[in-house]
Design an enzyme around this catalytic site. Structure first.
Site, mmCIF file in Angstrom:
data_model
loop_
_atom_site.group_PDB
_atom_site.id
_atom_site.type_symbol
_atom_site.label_atom_id
_atom_site.label_comp_id
_atom_site.label_asym_id
_atom_site.label_seq_id
_atom_site.Cartn_x
_atom_site.Cartn_y
_atom_site.Cartn_z
ATOM 1 N N PRO A 258 27.833 18.495 56.071
ATOM 2 C CA PRO A 258 29.164 19.071 55.848
ATOM 3 C C PRO A 258 29.136 20.031 54.667
ATOM 4 O O PRO A 258 28.651 19.690 53.589
ATOM 5 C CB PRO A 258 30.036 17.846 55.562
ATOM 6 C CG PRO A 258 29.082 16.776 55.137
ATOM 7 C CD PRO A 258 27.797 17.048 55.827
ATOM 8 N N LEU A 259 29.657 21.230 54.889
ATOM 9 C CA LEU A 259 29.602 22.295 53.883
ATOM 10 C C LEU A 259 30.981 22.934 53.762
ATOM 11 O O LEU A 259 31.446 23.594 54.695
ATOM 12 C CB LEU A 259 28.594 23.371 54.297
ATOM 13 C CG LEU A 259 27.134 22.933 54.401
ATOM 14 C CD1 LEU A 259 26.356 23.873 55.311
ATOM 15 C CD2 LEU A 259 26.503 22.907 53.015
ATOM 16 N N THR A 260 31.646 22.738 52.650
ATOM 17 C CA THR A 260 32.949 23.368 52.430
ATOM 18 C C THR A 260 32.761 24.874 52.342
ATOM 19 O O THR A 260 31.956 25.361 51.552
ATOM 20 C CB THR A 260 33.589 22.830 51.146
ATOM 21 O OG1 THR A 260 33.838 21.435 51.322
ATOM 22 C CG2 THR A 260 34.894 23.546 50.846
ATOM 23 N N ALA B 104 34.428 18.908 54.795
ATOM 24 C CA ALA B 104 35.467 18.020 54.273
ATOM 25 C C ALA B 104 36.844 18.531 54.677
ATOM 26 O O ALA B 104 37.199 19.679 54.409
ATOM 27 C CB ALA B 104 35.360 17.935 52.752
ATOM 28 N N TYR C 198 35.126 12.121 45.216
ATOM 29 C CA TYR C 198 36.459 12.176 45.803
ATOM 30 C C TYR C 198 37.016 10.758 45.912
ATOM 31 O O TYR C 198 36.389 9.803 45.482
ATOM 32 C CB TYR C 198 36.410 12.944 47.117
ATOM 33 C CG TYR C 198 35.888 14.348 46.912
ATOM 34 C CD1 TYR C 198 36.603 15.276 46.149
ATOM 35 C CD2 TYR C 198 34.655 14.748 47.417
ATOM 36 C CE1 TYR C 198 36.111 16.549 45.905
ATOM 37 C CE2 TYR C 198 34.157 16.020 47.188
ATOM 38 C CZ TYR C 198 34.888 16.918 46.432
ATOM 39 O OH TYR C 198 34.403 18.177 46.179
ATOM 40 N N GLY D 122 21.748 21.336 54.382
ATOM 41 C CA GLY D 122 22.956 22.000 53.929
ATOM 42 C C GLY D 122 22.823 23.511 53.902
ATOM 43 O O GLY D 122 23.041 24.181 54.913
ATOM 44 N N THR D 123 22.444 24.073 52.756
ATOM 45 C CA THR D 123 22.441 25.532 52.622
ATOM 46 C C THR D 123 21.450 26.206 53.564
ATOM 47 O O THR D 123 21.675 27.354 53.964
ATOM 48 C CB THR D 123 22.135 25.951 51.171
ATOM 49 O OG1 THR D 123 20.928 25.317 50.735
ATOM 50 C CG2 THR D 123 23.269 25.564 50.243
#
Length: 356
Positions: free
Chosen positions: A23-25, A56, A179, A313-314
């Site tokens: 998951p990547l905002t 998210a 969070y 991710g990236t």
């Protein structure tokens, strides 16, 4: 030998490979936190992932921490996300939604002046949050009362129902990165007394209540959980993160989840240690590793049985066809950090594929 390209059973979901998208905002929703057609294009480009775990997403209104992040609490947001799930499924992919409450990482300027909430009145320090008025310090959160927590659980349950209506294949509960659920879990942020503070069992109570409620909607075999026992992001620390991870891994067996998604390290290296080994020892379900894995390291970890899959991710952000590149050992595009959170297609949907 088990490889990154071996199929895997995630509870009720079969995936064709073990190269997952973390998951990547990306902050590409609109001002009402409605997912856009551009987001559908972005996720569909990455449908070759064994599983996409979408970014998210606010489980309930009034808890924005990133300004333009998506939500799943309104009919318009459900319809917006349906564009993405339809596009990913049309491209042959599978996608879970990460449902989330920002807790003390939220800011009044993002939420109509509402003070953020947390297990204890302790603010995030050493960083600032992006708001419509520019970067601002985090504010002191309000300590939640025990009698407010059932509404939090109900909010996650409604978000799970909405994710189902939006066409997702399952949901991931966000229990990581400082969070709300992570704030309750770790003793650096949770100083409260009573049934939700003190012992590790009490600190985990809200997380377990959320997992149980979400599982009522989906069945636990379509529910995942992400945790980050070591990560100090958002001013998070725990007095004994290895013990916390080990205990939590054992207790999570009771839920028979689709998977446990483990962030293995700390962005800022304030806390160090091996959490993968004790979690693998104590957790009997599917274990996904995350944070800084190279393709070779991921392959070695899966082949050795240390992990069942790895979430990138990236590298997935910059390489929409990451599995194809890994398979043939092709060079990877470099990510462009300046456009991680900026609006528009640049640095979002314009990364080239091998075919291009």
């Amino acid at each position: 030998m088990t490889t990154l390209f071996s199929p895997l059973q995630l509870g009720a979901t079969t995936v064709p490979n073990r190269i997952f998208m973390a998951p990547l905002t990306r902050c590409r929703a609109d001002a009402e936190h409605v997912p856009t057609a551009l987001m559908a294009e972005y996720y569909a480009q990455r449908a070759s992932a064994g599983l996409i775990i979408a970014e998210a997403t606010m489980a309930m209104a009034g808890n924005s921490a990133f300004w333009m992040e998506p939500g799943i609490h309104s009919p318009a947001q459900v319809a917006g996300w349906k564009l993405t799930t339809d596009a990913v499924h049309a491209a042959g992919g599978r996608i879970f939604l990460q449902i989330w409450h920002g807790g003390r990482a939220c800011h009044p300027l993002l939420n109509g002046g509402i003070q953020p909430v947390a297990p204890s009145a302790i603010a995030i320090t050493g960083d600032q949050v992006q708001t419509p008025e520019g970067k601002k310090p985090y504010v002191l959160p309000r300590e939640l009362r025990d009698d407010e927590l059932p509404a939090i659980v109900a909010g996650f349950k409604k978000a799970a129902e909405n994710a189902q209506a939006a066409g997702f294949d399952g949901v991931e509960v966000h229990g990581a990165n400082g969070y709300l659920l992570d704030e309750f879990l770790r003793d650096g942020a949770n100083k409260r007394l009573g049934p939700y503070g003190g012992s590790v069992e009490n600190r985990a109570r809200l997380l377990f209540e959320v997992i149980a409620a979400v599982s009522e909607v989906w069945g636990s075999d379509r529910v995942g959980l992400r945790i980050s026992p070591l990560n100090s992001y958002n001013s998070m620390l725990d007095s004994d993160p290895i013990a916390l991870a080990s205990w939590l891994a054992g207790r999570l067996n009771d839920f028979k989840l689709a998977y446990l998604h483990l962030m293995r390290s700390d962005f800022f290296q304030q806390q160090r240690g091996d959490v993968v080994t004790p979690v693998r020892t104590n957790y009997k379900g599917v274990l996904i590793g995350n944070m800084g894995f190279t393709p070779d390291e991921a392959q070695s970890a899966v082949a050795a049985g240390k992990l069942d899959a790895v979430a990138f991710g990236t590298s997935f952000l910059a390489n929409p066809d990451l599995p194809a590149r890994i398979k043939i050992g092709a060079a990877l595009n470099k990510p462009k950090p300046a456009s991680f959170y900026s609006p528009g297609a640049e640095g979002y949907t314009d990364y080239p594929t091998l075919k291009a």
